[in-house]
Design an enzyme around this catalytic site. Structure first.
Site, PDB file in Angstrom:
ATOM      1  N   GLU A  25     -17.201  19.837  56.405  1.00 18.15           N
ATOM      2  CA  GLU A  25     -16.898  18.710  57.308  1.00 18.15           C
ATOM      3  C   GLU A  25     -16.627  19.206  58.726  1.00 18.15           C
ATOM      4  O   GLU A  25     -16.440  20.414  58.955  1.00 18.15           O
ATOM      5  CB  GLU A  25     -15.693  17.914  56.790  1.00 18.15           C
ATOM      6  N   LYS A  86     -13.270  10.971  65.822  1.00 18.24           N
ATOM      7  CA  LYS A  86     -13.066  11.162  64.385  1.00 18.24           C
ATOM      8  C   LYS A  86     -13.766  10.004  63.666  1.00 18.24           C
ATOM      9  O   LYS A  86     -13.412   8.845  63.878  1.00 18.24           O
ATOM     10  CB  LYS A  86     -11.557  11.163  64.106  1.00 18.24           C
ATOM     11  N   VAL A 106     -13.633  13.640  55.482  1.00 17.54           N
ATOM     12  CA  VAL A 106     -14.046  13.827  54.087  1.00 17.54           C
ATOM     13  C   VAL A 106     -14.908  12.642  53.641  1.00 17.54           C
ATOM     14  O   VAL A 106     -15.967  12.829  53.020  1.00 17.54           O
ATOM     15  CB  VAL A 106     -12.813  13.992  53.173  1.00 17.54           C
ATOM     16  N   ASP A 138      -1.256   2.321  54.838  1.00 19.17           N
ATOM     17  CA  ASP A 138      -2.071   3.439  55.315  1.00 19.17           C
ATOM     18  C   ASP A 138      -2.528   4.300  54.139  1.00 19.17           C
ATOM     19  O   ASP A 138      -1.769   5.112  53.602  1.00 19.17           O
ATOM     20  CB  ASP A 138      -1.298   4.271  56.350  1.00 19.17           C
ATOM     21  N   SER A 140      -5.920   6.618  53.028  1.00 19.04           N
ATOM     22  CA  SER A 140      -7.136   7.205  53.592  1.00 19.04           C
ATOM     23  C   SER A 140      -8.401   6.684  52.913  1.00 19.04           C
ATOM     24  O   SER A 140      -8.459   6.561  51.681  1.00 19.04           O
ATOM     25  CB  SER A 140      -7.094   8.725  53.459  1.00 19.04           C
ATOM     26  N   ALA A 141      -9.419   6.444  53.732  1.00 20.89           N
ATOM     27  CA  ALA A 141     -10.730   6.047  53.205  1.00 20.89           C
ATOM     28  C   ALA A 141     -11.353   7.165  52.369  1.00 20.89           C
ATOM     29  O   ALA A 141     -12.310   6.927  51.625  1.00 20.89           O
ATOM     30  CB  ALA A 141     -11.663   5.671  54.357  1.00 20.89           C
ATOM     31  N   ASP A 142     -10.807   8.375  52.470  1.00 19.10           N
ATOM     32  CA  ASP A 142     -11.310   9.472  51.619  1.00 19.10           C
ATOM     33  C   ASP A 142     -11.222   9.085  50.140  1.00 19.10           C
ATOM     34  O   ASP A 142     -12.097   9.428  49.340  1.00 19.10           O
ATOM     35  CB  ASP A 142     -10.476  10.746  51.809  1.00 19.10           C
ATOM     36  N   LYS A 159      -1.854  17.193  51.577  1.00 22.17           N
ATOM     37  CA  LYS A 159      -0.639  17.658  52.225  1.00 22.17           C
ATOM     38  C   LYS A 159       0.583  16.852  51.844  1.00 22.17           C
ATOM     39  O   LYS A 159       0.493  15.654  51.624  1.00 22.17           O
ATOM     40  CB  LYS A 159      -0.815  17.587  53.735  1.00 22.17           C
TER      41      LYS A 159
HETATM   42  N1  PSU Z   1      -6.327  17.283  55.990  1.00 24.90           N
HETATM   43  C1  PSU Z   1      -6.334  18.516  56.552  1.00 24.90           C
HETATM   44  N2  PSU Z   1      -7.112  18.780  57.604  1.00 24.90           N
HETATM   45  C2  PSU Z   1      -7.916  17.825  58.128  1.00 24.90           C
HETATM   46  C3  PSU Z   1      -7.929  16.536  57.509  1.00 24.90           C
HETATM   47  C4  PSU Z   1      -7.128  16.321  56.446  1.00 24.90           C
HETATM   48  O1  PSU Z   1      -5.623  19.384  56.100  1.00 24.90           O
HETATM   49  O2  PSU Z   1      -8.595  18.115  59.108  1.00 24.90           O
HETATM   50  C5  PSU Z   1      -8.877  15.516  58.021  1.00 24.90           C
HETATM   51  C6  PSU Z   1     -10.057  15.385  57.034  1.00 24.90           C
HETATM   52  O3  PSU Z   1     -11.247  15.228  57.773  1.00 24.90           O
HETATM   53  C7  PSU Z   1      -9.725  14.109  56.290  1.00 24.90           C
HETATM   54  C8  PSU Z   1      -9.054  13.297  57.363  1.00 24.90           C
HETATM   55  O4  PSU Z   1     -10.850  13.450  55.765  1.00 24.90           O
HETATM   56  O5  PSU Z   1      -8.248  14.238  58.059  1.00 24.90           O
HETATM   57  C9  PSU Z   1      -8.225  12.172  56.798  1.00 24.90           C
HETATM   58  O6  PSU Z   1      -7.780  11.387  57.843  1.00 24.90           O
HETATM   59  P1  PSU Z   1      -6.999  10.012  57.539  1.00 24.90           P
HETATM   60  O7  PSU Z   1      -5.681  10.456  56.977  1.00 24.90           O
HETATM   61  O8  PSU Z   1      -6.865   9.367  58.876  1.00 24.90           O
HETATM   62  O9  PSU Z   1      -7.833   9.244  56.584  1.00 24.90           O
HETATM   63 MN    MN Z   2      -5.106   6.181  57.687  1.00 25.79          MN
END
Ligand code: PSU
Ligand code: MN
Length: 304
Positions: A25, A86, A106, A138, A140-142, A159
């Protein structure tokens, strides 16, 4: 219609021959680490994939084109250009329409890798259910993408800035397989264990490839999350990380940081609060994931 996919020569050849390809990614480069360590990391990740037998396909959107496999100049743009957005899956279309640059998360990397015919993807950590999600939703879309796109994602878990029990519950509800690599303790990114149990564990790249093959043959279209703990010599144990994470979360609340800005802010703040130690851990665990991802890609290619 304008060309959407732009493959690097290496990746195109490997896909044509059925050789192992590993997706990587780009949000981890553009928004997950500071410059210039992010550029060094991007190069090291590509080299590590090659060392273990897979062609690296770093995914990004540049000038409104999806790039599958990047050259040195393109990596440098991602690492240093502050106009790189992003981009999660829902933002792919808009980014292509405006002709801009986008670093893929992701979720979007999974989707684009799948569309490109790549079955394995290595990252650092995935996004998840944030603390307080019962109030602000909140999530994540992941996690959604993992439930609907058949790609193996190798991560060091998620994390502890997140609500890890809720993240695991959500993955269960969304029917996403979570498989520990040689562990049944869900890793917490910087920390090799969270104390939360995962119920499936596999001990070799071949077994992971077999599991994925089986799921695909059955028409199960979800992804597969592999939880690969950070190597013990570079991990930061959870009790040490907890205090730091609490400070970073309080700072984010005080500054009103939320939405897609939150994860990048927390990552950066944790680098500051640990005087750079978290970055050393982040790099090493991500390279450890690239190594495992390459081995899985090799195993899948051998049986195709
Ligand atoms: N966790 C990490 N490093 C990162 C990310 C997550 O340790 O760089 C990034 C990844 O690209 C992940 C994104 O898909 O953050 C998730 O963001 P959000 O929480 O806004 O969905
Ligand atoms: Mn989010």
């Amino acid at each position: 219609m304008k060309k959407i996919f732009n493959y690097s020569r290496d990746v195109q050849a490997a896909l044509g021959n059925g050789d192992p390809v590993l997706a990587l990614e780009s949000t981890i480069i553009a928004h997950g680490m500071p410059y210039p360590q992010n550029l060094e990391f991007a190069r090291e990740a590509e080299q590590t994939a090659r060392d273990y037998g897979a062609i690296p396909a770093t995914v990004a959107i540049l000038n409104g084109e999806v790039c599958i496999g990047l050259d040195e100049n393109q990596l440098a743009i991602l690492a240093s250009d502050r106009n790189v957005k992003k981009v999660a899956t829902r933002e792919i279309g808009g980014t292509l329409a405006t002709g801009g640059h986008g670093a893929t998360t992701v979720s979007s990397t999974m989707r684009l890798a799948h569309q490109a015919g790549i079955r394995v993807f290595a990252t650092g950590g995935i996004g998840g259910v944030h603390r307080g999600a019962e109030k602000d939703l909140d999530i994540s879309a992941d996690l959604i993408e993992l439930s609907r796109t058949p790609v193996i994602v190798i991560s060091a878990g998620a994390k502890a800035i997140l609500d890890l029990p809720k993240t695991l519950e959500y993955l269960e509800t969304m029917s996403v397989p979570v498989i520990g690599y040689k562990t049944t303790d869900f890793p917490a990114f910087y920390s090799s264990r969270s104390g939360l149990e995962i119920y499936q564990s596999l001990n070799s790249p071949d077994d992971i490839a077999t599991a994925f093959d089986a799921q695909c043959s059955l028409g199960i279209n979800s992804g597969m999350l592999i939880a690969n703990p950070a190597p013990p010599e570079i991990e930061i144990p959870l009790d040490e990380m907890s205090a730091i994470i609490d400070i970073a979360l309080k700072d984010a609340t005080r500054l009103g940081i939320m939405g897609k800005e939150l994860t990048p802010y927390l990552l950066g703040r944790i680098v500051e609060l640990t005087a750079g130690r978290s970055l050393v851990t982040n790099r090493a665990l991500a390279l450890n994931n690239v190594e495992l991802g390459a081995k899985i890609a090799v195993s899948l290619a051998e049986r195709a």
